[in-house]
Motif scaffolding. Structure first.
Motif: not given
Length: 58
Positions: A19, A22-24, A26-27, A50, A53, A57
């Motif tokens: 997780t 994945r968040e990094e 996207i960032s 990605e 997404e 966001q």
């Protein structure tokens, strides 16, 4: 610690790492977009999912 608890703990740790990665990612994509990197260049290293997404966001 019992074997079942240890397996549950390891599963949780693995899911947490996935997780976080994945968040990094996207960032990172959001940062590249803010800096003007074209979509085509971003998609060389990142997936379309990605990218999409990250755009949701933003």
């Amino acid at each position: 610690m019992c074997k079942a608890w240890e397996e549950h703990r390891e599963t949780g740790l693995r899911e947490g790492r996935e997780t976080g990665r994945r968040e990094e990612r996207i960032s990172s994509i959001r940062n590249m977009v803010e800096l003007g990197v074209p979509k085509e260049k971003i998609l060389i290293k990142y997936t379309l999912a990605e990218y999409e997404e990250a755009m949701k966001q933003s």
